[in-house]
Design a protein around this motif. Structure first.
Motif, short mmCIF file in Angstrom:
data_model
loop_
_atom_site.label_atom_id
_atom_site.label_comp_id
_atom_site.label_asym_id
_atom_site.label_seq_id
_atom_site.Cartn_x
_atom_site.Cartn_y
_atom_site.Cartn_z
N LEU A 191 72.42 -9.72 -6.43
CA LEU A 191 73.70 -9.05 -6.63
C LEU A 191 74.48 -9.06 -5.31
O LEU A 191 73.89 -9.06 -4.23
CB LEU A 191 73.50 -7.61 -7.10
CG LEU A 191 72.73 -7.45 -8.40
CD1 LEU A 191 72.55 -5.96 -8.72
CD2 LEU A 191 73.43 -8.16 -9.55
N ALA A 192 75.80 -9.03 -5.41
CA ALA A 192 76.65 -9.09 -4.23
C ALA A 192 76.29 -7.97 -3.25
O ALA A 192 76.16 -8.21 -2.04
CB ALA A 192 78.12 -9.02 -4.62
N ALA A 213 79.52 -18.10 -3.33
CA ALA A 213 79.73 -17.39 -4.60
C ALA A 213 80.21 -15.97 -4.39
O ALA A 213 81.12 -15.51 -5.08
CB ALA A 213 78.44 -17.38 -5.42
N PHE A 214 79.62 -15.29 -3.44
CA PHE A 214 79.99 -13.89 -3.21
C PHE A 214 81.26 -13.74 -2.38
O PHE A 214 82.09 -12.89 -2.68
CB PHE A 214 78.83 -13.13 -2.56
CG PHE A 214 77.66 -12.92 -3.47
CD1 PHE A 214 77.82 -12.62 -4.82
CD2 PHE A 214 76.37 -13.04 -2.99
CE1 PHE A 214 76.73 -12.44 -5.67
CE2 PHE A 214 75.26 -12.85 -3.83
CZ PHE A 214 75.45 -12.55 -5.16
N MET A 244 81.97 -13.57 -7.02
CA MET A 244 80.98 -13.31 -8.06
C MET A 244 80.23 -12.02 -7.73
O MET A 244 80.20 -11.58 -6.58
CB MET A 244 80.01 -14.49 -8.17
CG MET A 244 80.62 -15.75 -8.70
SD MET A 244 81.06 -15.54 -10.44
CE MET A 244 82.17 -16.92 -10.67
N ASN A 245 79.63 -11.43 -8.74
CA ASN A 245 78.82 -10.23 -8.56
C ASN A 245 77.33 -10.52 -8.68
O ASN A 245 76.52 -9.78 -8.14
CB ASN A 245 79.21 -9.16 -9.59
CG ASN A 245 78.42 -7.89 -9.40
OD1 ASN A 245 78.47 -7.28 -8.33
ND2 ASN A 245 77.65 -7.51 -10.39
N VAL A 272 70.84 -24.80 1.79
CA VAL A 272 71.86 -25.11 0.78
C VAL A 272 72.07 -23.93 -0.16
O VAL A 272 73.20 -23.53 -0.44
CB VAL A 272 71.48 -26.39 0.00
CG1 VAL A 272 72.32 -26.55 -1.26
CG2 VAL A 272 71.61 -27.62 0.90
N VAL A 273 70.98 -23.37 -0.67
CA VAL A 273 71.10 -22.25 -1.60
C VAL A 273 71.71 -21.04 -0.90
O VAL A 273 72.56 -20.35 -1.46
CB VAL A 273 69.74 -21.92 -2.27
CG1 VAL A 273 69.83 -20.65 -3.10
CG2 VAL A 273 69.29 -23.10 -3.14
N HIS A 274 71.33 -20.80 0.35
CA HIS A 274 71.95 -19.71 1.12
C HIS A 274 73.46 -19.91 1.18
O HIS A 274 74.24 -18.97 0.96
CB HIS A 274 71.34 -19.67 2.52
CG HIS A 274 71.76 -18.49 3.35
ND1 HIS A 274 72.99 -18.40 3.94
CD2 HIS A 274 71.08 -17.36 3.66
CE1 HIS A 274 73.08 -17.25 4.60
NE2 HIS A 274 71.93 -16.60 4.44
N ALA A 275 73.90 -21.14 1.48
CA ALA A 275 75.33 -21.44 1.56
C ALA A 275 76.02 -21.24 0.22
O ALA A 275 77.14 -20.71 0.16
CB ALA A 275 75.53 -22.87 2.06
#
Length: 183
Positions: free
Chosen positions: A174-175, A120-121, A126-127, A112-115
């Motif tokens: 970071l991205a 986000a990126f 997001m950066n 889930v967090v990976h997704a």
């Protein structure tokens, strides 16, 4: 409405009022387990408290300040995850999450967090992503560590947890780092 399929068994969907009963039942079922690390459980006494929470998350979504989703595992709500904060000026987000006790240890939250980080990126542009975790919460800390997040430091006595303060470890991604790590 936001929905995001992660794999054949796992998806995220924006919380809706009709989810309140299931979310509250999951909280009740896992109350002692969750209470080790989450400070809001004493304020969640009945399903109306969960309805109020969902109303707030929907307002944040509409105002583009956050995005809180139900985690669906085999089409059942098993937890909550999302962007607790979206800072569009600085292009940063804060991820928060919890999982019902019967569903812990199955790799669900790492996926889930990976997704969410990918979302986000790639889509939100997001950066930076932050995840803050109680320093002694080893299971929760394992998630950003498995995903290659950097430890930025410890916020001492950052949160009041019923009868004591807990420190938070701050993780960031970071991205540009994610692109390198995800290849």
């Amino acid at each position: 409405m936001f929905t995001h399929k992660i794999d054949e068994n796992l998806a995220l969907k924006l919380l809706e009022q009709q989810d309140a009963q299931r979310v509250f039942e999951l909280i009740e079922q896992s109350r002692e387990y969750l209470k080790q690390w989450l400070p809001w459980l004493d304020m969640t006494k009945d399903v109306s408290d969960t309805r109020t929470f969902i109303k707030g998350t929907r307002a944040n979504y509409v105002e583009n300040k956050g995005m809180t989703a139900a985690i669906l595992y085999k089409k059942e709500i098993v937890g909550i995850a999302g962007f607790n904060e979206l800072d569009w000026v600085n292009r940063s987000a804060v991820i928060g999450y919890w999982l019902g006790e019967p569903f812990a240890g199955k790799g669900i939250m790492t996926k889930v967090v990976h997704a969410l980080v990918d979302l986000a990126f790639s889509e939100l542009k997001m950066n930076r992503i932050d995840i803050r975790v109680a320093s002694e919460n080893r299971r929760s800390r394992a998630i950003p560590e498995k995903l290659g997040f950097s430890i930025e430091g410890t916020l001492r006595q950052a949160e009041w947890l019923y009868d004591h303060f807990v420190d938070h470890v701050v993780y960031s991604m970071l991205a540009e780092q994610w692109k390198r790590n995800d290849k």
